[in-house]
Design a protein around this motif. Structure first.
Motif, PDB file in Angstrom:
ATOM      1  N   LEU A  91      -0.658  -0.874  -6.156  1.00 65.01           N
ATOM      2  CA  LEU A  91      -0.622  -0.550  -4.635  1.00 65.01           C
ATOM      3  C   LEU A  91      -1.972   0.091  -4.197  1.00 65.01           C
ATOM      4  O   LEU A  91      -2.715   0.909  -4.926  1.00 65.01           O
ATOM      5  CB  LEU A  91       0.416   0.729  -4.505  1.00 65.01           C
ATOM      6  CG  LEU A  91       2.023   0.348  -4.796  1.00 65.01           C
ATOM      7  CD1 LEU A  91       2.780   1.453  -4.733  1.00 65.01           C
ATOM      8  CD2 LEU A  91       2.445  -0.933  -3.989  1.00 65.01           C
TER       9      LEU A  91
ATOM     10  N   ALA B  44       0.886  -1.265   0.016  1.00 67.61           N
ATOM     11  CA  ALA B  44      -0.057   0.142   0.019  1.00 67.61           C
ATOM     12  C   ALA B  44       0.704   1.209   0.012  1.00 67.61           C
ATOM     13  O   ALA B  44       2.066   1.186   0.121  1.00 67.61           O
ATOM     14  CB  ALA B  44      -0.882   0.044   1.338  1.00 67.61           C
ATOM     15  N   CYS B  45       0.132   2.418  -0.249  1.00 69.04           N
ATOM     16  CA  CYS B  45       0.990   3.746  -0.218  1.00 69.04           C
ATOM     17  C   CYS B  45      -0.151   4.729   0.499  1.00 69.04           C
ATOM     18  O   CYS B  45      -1.183   4.590   0.445  1.00 69.04           O
ATOM     19  CB  CYS B  45       0.842   4.113  -1.718  1.00 69.04           C
ATOM     20  SG  CYS B  45       1.626   5.896  -1.751  1.00 69.04           S
TER      21      CYS B  45
ATOM     22  N   LEU C 133      -4.102   2.309  -2.519  1.00 71.75           N
ATOM     23  CA  LEU C 133      -3.978   3.839  -1.897  1.00 71.75           C
ATOM     24  C   LEU C 133      -4.764   4.223  -0.687  1.00 71.75           C
ATOM     25  O   LEU C 133      -6.092   4.073  -0.719  1.00 71.75           O
ATOM     26  CB  LEU C 133      -4.396   4.950  -3.095  1.00 71.75           C
ATOM     27  CG  LEU C 133      -4.304   6.323  -2.419  1.00 71.75           C
ATOM     28  CD1 LEU C 133      -2.946   6.636  -1.990  1.00 71.75           C
ATOM     29  CD2 LEU C 133      -4.818   7.046  -3.975  1.00 71.75           C
TER      30      LEU C 133
ATOM     31  N   LEU D 294      -0.628  10.578  -7.737  1.00 74.42           N
ATOM     32  CA  LEU D 294      -0.620   9.375  -6.828  1.00 74.42           C
ATOM     33  C   LEU D 294      -1.625   8.170  -7.302  1.00 74.42           C
ATOM     34  O   LEU D 294      -1.178   7.158  -6.943  1.00 74.42           O
ATOM     35  CB  LEU D 294      -0.981   9.763  -5.239  1.00 74.42           C
ATOM     36  CG  LEU D 294       0.184  10.851  -4.445  1.00 74.42           C
ATOM     37  CD1 LEU D 294      -0.249  11.398  -3.483  1.00 74.42           C
ATOM     38  CD2 LEU D 294       1.294   9.841  -4.545  1.00 74.42           C
TER      39      LEU D 294
ATOM     40  N   GLY E 268      -8.540   7.151  -2.405  1.00 75.89           N
ATOM     41  CA  GLY E 268      -8.024   5.679  -2.418  1.00 75.89           C
ATOM     42  C   GLY E 268      -9.067   4.774  -2.140  1.00 75.89           C
ATOM     43  O   GLY E 268     -10.235   5.009  -2.096  1.00 75.89           O
TER      44      GLY E 268
ATOM     45  N   CYS F 183       0.005   4.657  -8.327  1.00 77.72           N
ATOM     46  CA  CYS F 183      -0.542   3.372  -7.450  1.00 77.72           C
ATOM     47  C   CYS F 183      -1.313   2.211  -8.259  1.00 77.72           C
ATOM     48  O   CYS F 183      -1.273   1.202  -8.036  1.00 77.72           O
ATOM     49  CB  CYS F 183      -1.388   3.971  -6.175  1.00 77.72           C
ATOM     50  SG  CYS F 183      -0.382   4.634  -5.032  1.00 77.72           S
TER      51      CYS F 183
END
Length: 384
Positions: free
Chosen positions: A181, A156-157, A183, A172, A204, A176
């Motif tokens: 990833l 994850a981010c 978010l 972003l 996200g 992602c």
């Protein structure tokens, strides 16, 4: 210059007394709602105000679901679990943040990876993220992002919207998505902040808010998870001890957490939320006054990114040097005007010093220069 700034701050608050960095304001129906809660005897985690606070927050942010928690760290902990973070995995975040961001990652027995921020947003940089992933990661045949050296999963981010200023969410979201990833937005400081017309915390898989005593609105202590319907339902189940509905039996079907927000706190939150837009209006007015006062000076006032509406939770200036930063901190605090430096970078803390990191030049530059100035909501008679 510092004496003029101190006079300016005192003029805004019309006070010769100590001026805090950010104090709560209770100017609405807080007492009515809290008294109503006391009269009902439903002061703990079950009550009408918890349900109302969740509904009102979902409506305000545009999130399909909002789930109240005892604090913002608990909200982020559960959000990361729901994003699939497992022990031994990596979670990308920024070093320029409050320690709770990293602690929530550690609660999952995962480890943060520190990626640089952009100077104009103070938030996680999509460019720095892309560069680090290109150099250090790959997406495997299983669809998981992994490190090139040992195959460790990067799950994850977690960007954080620093001082209420939205990070570069378009960038972003794009990075992602391409690198698989999840978010998860740490929007603890950005309630009331919008990126291109959409509330932070809703871009996200999940987002989280905080209602600590120093936030733009407060429940004394509290947090909120923003999510879609399915993940929101899971969040509610996990944060309420994973208890299955039943008229009288105690059935808990998995490991859950007692992260429930008490009804007493939610009552306070409902009254505060009713005043949020008024609070933001006065805080934005205060920010405009700071910007005008500091125009042409050595102190650069931090303004909202383009196409964003920031809540200006904490007003910040960027000094010309570390020495000027220290001089400003001493001058203001010696005169009873509270100011604070930005946080020490997370990778400098002993508990996170071993973690992976990219080039952190921007974060280090900001760490040496940023100072927060008094940012409380102006009293009504002053702001008008």
């Amino acid at each position: 210059m510092f004496d003029a700034l101190i006079r300016f701050v005192r003029e805004q608050y019309r006070s010769d007394d100590f001026i805090p960095l950010h104090a709560p304001v209770f100017a609405g129906r807080e007492r009515d709602y809290v008294t109503d809660t006391l009269d009902s005897t439903f002061v703990s985690s079950v009550g009408a105000y918890v349900d109302r606070f969740e509904r009102d927050t979902a409506a305000y942010t545009g999130s399909p679901r909002a789930v109240a928690t005892v604090n913002g760290t608990a909200a982020l902990h559960i959000a990361l679990q729901l994003a699939g973070v497992e022990p031994g995995e990596l979670v990308i975040t920024q070093p320029l943040t409050f320690v709770a961001t990293c602690n929530a990652i550690a609660y999952c027995s995962a480890e943060p990876v520190f990626i640089d921020v952009d100077r104009h947003t103070l938030g996680l940089s999509p460019g720095a993220l892309e560069t680090w992933l290109t150099d250090n990661a790959r997406v495997g045949d299983d669809g998981l992002c992994r490190t090139r050296d040992n195959g460790q999963v990067i799950r994850a981010c977690v960007p954080m919207h620093t001082f209420g200023h939205p990070a570069d969410l378009d960038g972003l979201v794009d990075v992602c998505a391409r690198w698989k990833l999840a978010l998860v937005e740490d929007a603890a400081e950005s309630l009331g902040s919008f990126y291109k017309g959409r509330h932070t915390g809703t871009f996200g898989a999940l987002g989280t808010l905080s209602y600590n005593g120093n936030k733009i609105i407060t429940t004394g202590g509290g947090g909120m998870i923003l999510a879609g319907e399915e993940l929101g339902a899971r969040a509610k189940h996990l944060t309420t001890t994973a208890k299955k509905p039943h008229p009288y039996e105690y059935v808990h079907d998995e490991l859950g957490y007692n992260y429930r927000l008490p009804n007493l706190n939610a009552a306070l939150g409902c009254a505060q939320l009713e005043q949020l837009e008024a609070f933001i209006a006065t805080k934005r007015e205060l920010a405009a006054r700071y910007a005008a006062h500091l125009a042409g000076s050595e102190l650069q006032f931090v303004t909202e990114p383009a196409e964003c509406r920031s809540n200006y939770w904490l007003n910040a200036v960027i000094c010309s040097s570390h020495e000027q930063r220290d001089a400003l901190l001493k001058a203001t605090n010696d005169k009873g005007v509270m100011s604070r430096p930005i946080w020490a970078l997370m990778n400098r803390l002993p508990i996170y010093a071993h973690c992976r990191k990219g080039d952190l030049s921007n974060a280090e530059w900001l760490e040496a220069r940023v100072v927060n100035l008094p940012s409380s909501v102006l009293p009504k008679e002053i702001s008008e």
